[in-house]
Design a protein around this motif. Structure first.
Motif, PDB file in Angstrom:
ATOM      1  N   UNK A 183       0.817  -1.217   0.000  1.00 38.50           N
ATOM      2  CA  UNK A 183       0.000   0.000   0.000  1.00 38.50           C
ATOM      3  C   UNK A 183       0.852   1.270   0.000  1.00 38.50           C
ATOM      4  N   UNK A 184       1.885   1.305   0.851  1.00 39.34           N
ATOM      5  CA  UNK A 184       2.635   2.543   1.060  1.00 39.34           C
ATOM      6  C   UNK A 184       4.032   2.573   0.463  1.00 39.34           C
ATOM      7  N   UNK A 185       4.583   1.409   0.142  1.00 36.25           N
ATOM      8  CA  UNK A 185       5.946   1.362  -0.371  1.00 36.25           C
ATOM      9  C   UNK A 185       6.950   1.367   0.764  1.00 36.25           C
ATOM     10  N   UNK A 186       8.210   1.559   0.440  1.00 38.15           N
ATOM     11  CA  UNK A 186       8.733   1.917  -0.881  1.00 38.15           C
ATOM     12  C   UNK A 186       8.519   0.797  -1.884  1.00 38.15           C
ATOM     13  N   UNK A 187       8.231   1.199  -3.115  1.00 38.95           N
ATOM     14  CA  UNK A 187       7.931   0.258  -4.185  1.00 38.95           C
ATOM     15  C   UNK A 187       9.152   0.073  -5.083  1.00 38.95           C
ATOM     16  N   UNK A 188       9.368  -1.162  -5.592  1.00 37.24           N
ATOM     17  CA  UNK A 188      10.455  -1.387  -6.553  1.00 37.24           C
ATOM     18  C   UNK A 188      10.132  -0.700  -7.876  1.00 37.24           C
ATOM     19  N   UNK A 189      11.155  -0.488  -8.685  1.00 37.23           N
ATOM     20  CA  UNK A 189      10.984   0.247  -9.946  1.00 37.23           C
ATOM     21  C   UNK A 189       9.891  -0.297 -10.861  1.00 37.23           C
ATOM     22  N   UNK A 239       4.556   4.418 -17.089  1.00 39.25           N
ATOM     23  CA  UNK A 239       5.747   4.585 -17.924  1.00 39.25           C
ATOM     24  C   UNK A 239       6.566   3.298 -17.884  1.00 39.25           C
ATOM     25  N   UNK A 240       7.598   3.233 -18.715  1.00 38.40           N
ATOM     26  CA  UNK A 240       8.495   2.073 -18.700  1.00 38.40           C
ATOM     27  C   UNK A 240       9.567   2.270 -17.623  1.00 38.40           C
ATOM     28  N   UNK A 241      10.265   1.199 -17.302  1.00 39.67           N
ATOM     29  CA  UNK A 241      11.372   1.294 -16.345  1.00 39.67           C
ATOM     30  C   UNK A 241      12.466   2.186 -16.926  1.00 39.67           C
ATOM     31  N   UNK A 242      12.709   2.055 -18.231  1.00 39.39           N
ATOM     32  CA  UNK A 242      13.706   2.924 -18.886  1.00 39.39           C
ATOM     33  C   UNK A 242      13.258   4.383 -18.805  1.00 39.39           C
ATOM     34  N   UNK A 243      11.959   4.611 -18.940  1.00 37.12           N
ATOM     35  CA  UNK A 243      11.428   5.967 -18.837  1.00 37.12           C
ATOM     36  C   UNK A 243      11.655   6.558 -17.458  1.00 37.12           C
ATOM     37  N   UNK A 244      11.545   5.729 -16.422  1.00 39.07           N
ATOM     38  CA  UNK A 244      11.855   6.189 -15.064  1.00 39.07           C
ATOM     39  C   UNK A 244      13.295   6.668 -14.994  1.00 39.07           C
ATOM     40  N   UNK A 245      14.191   5.850 -15.538  1.00 39.22           N
ATOM     41  CA  UNK A 245      15.619   6.189 -15.509  1.00 39.22           C
ATOM     42  C   UNK A 245      15.876   7.489 -16.269  1.00 39.22           C
ATOM     43  N   UNK A 246      15.247   7.636 -17.446  1.00 38.59           N
ATOM     44  CA  UNK A 246      15.427   8.876 -18.207  1.00 38.59           C
ATOM     45  C   UNK A 246      14.909  10.083 -17.426  1.00 38.59           C
ATOM     46  N   UNK A 247      13.894   9.845 -16.593  1.00 40.59           N
ATOM     47  CA  UNK A 247      13.346  10.923 -15.767  1.00 40.59           C
ATOM     48  C   UNK A 247      14.140  11.160 -14.492  1.00 40.59           C
ATOM     49  N   UNK A 251      14.561   8.931 -12.032  1.00 44.71           N
ATOM     50  CA  UNK A 251      14.047   8.156 -10.902  1.00 44.71           C
ATOM     51  C   UNK A 251      14.783   6.821 -10.875  1.00 44.71           C
ATOM     52  N   UNK A 252      15.722   6.700  -9.964  1.00 38.22           N
ATOM     53  CA  UNK A 252      16.516   5.476  -9.876  1.00 38.22           C
ATOM     54  C   UNK A 252      16.323   4.755  -8.549  1.00 38.22           C
ATOM     55  N   UNK A 253      15.664   5.397  -7.612  1.00 36.75           N
ATOM     56  CA  UNK A 253      15.435   4.816  -6.290  1.00 36.75           C
ATOM     57  C   UNK A 253      13.977   4.392  -6.151  1.00 36.75           C
TER      58      UNK A 253
END
Length: 130
Positions: free
Chosen positions: A56-62, A71-79, A81-83
């Motif tokens: 419910x609250x996380x922290x959530x994996x990528x 979004x995609x996992x790659x999109x997270x990285x481009x943004x 967001x790595x944690x």
């Protein structure tokens, strides 16, 4: 053969992935042990309080963060967001709607649209061949 299946075990990282939770946020006894297939099934069927709270609250994996943001996992990285992110952080991003998130959502929508188009073409070819 079924007795062999019930004794199969997996590493905590594999079990965490299957449960959709961030391993370092799980209890120490989960991180340090092994998980049997039966235990994994039990955790999925009757999640304990710690698992419900993590989901419910996380922290959530990528992968979960990416899915919640569309979004995609790659999109997270481009943004950048790595944690892992908490649900609260994910909701804040949805409210802020940073430029990178809007761009990645649009990209993801195009990818899904193209995948659907290809699937439709393949289905049409298959139907003609049948």
């Amino acid at each position: 053969m079924s007795s062999q299946q019930s004794t199969q075990t997996m590493k905590p990282a594999t079990a965490a992935k299957k449960l959709g939770v961030y391993l370092p946020a799980t209890p120490a006894e989960f991180q340090e042990g092994v998980v049997s297939r039966a235990e994994l099934n039990e955790l999925q069927a009757n999640p304990p309080q710690w698992l419900r709270e993590l989901r419910e609250n996380g922290p959530h994996p990528r992968p979960v963060v990416a899915a919640k943001l569309g979004v995609s996992i790659a999109g997270l990285a481009r943004g950048g967001v790595t944690e892992p992110l908490t649900t609260e952080q994910i909701e804040a991003l949805k409210q802020e709607r940073p430029e990178w998130l809007e761009k990645e959502r649009a990209t993801q929508a195009e990818v899904r649209k193209e995948a659907a188009r290809i699937k439709k073409l393949q289905q049409e070819k298959q139907d003609k061949g049948a």
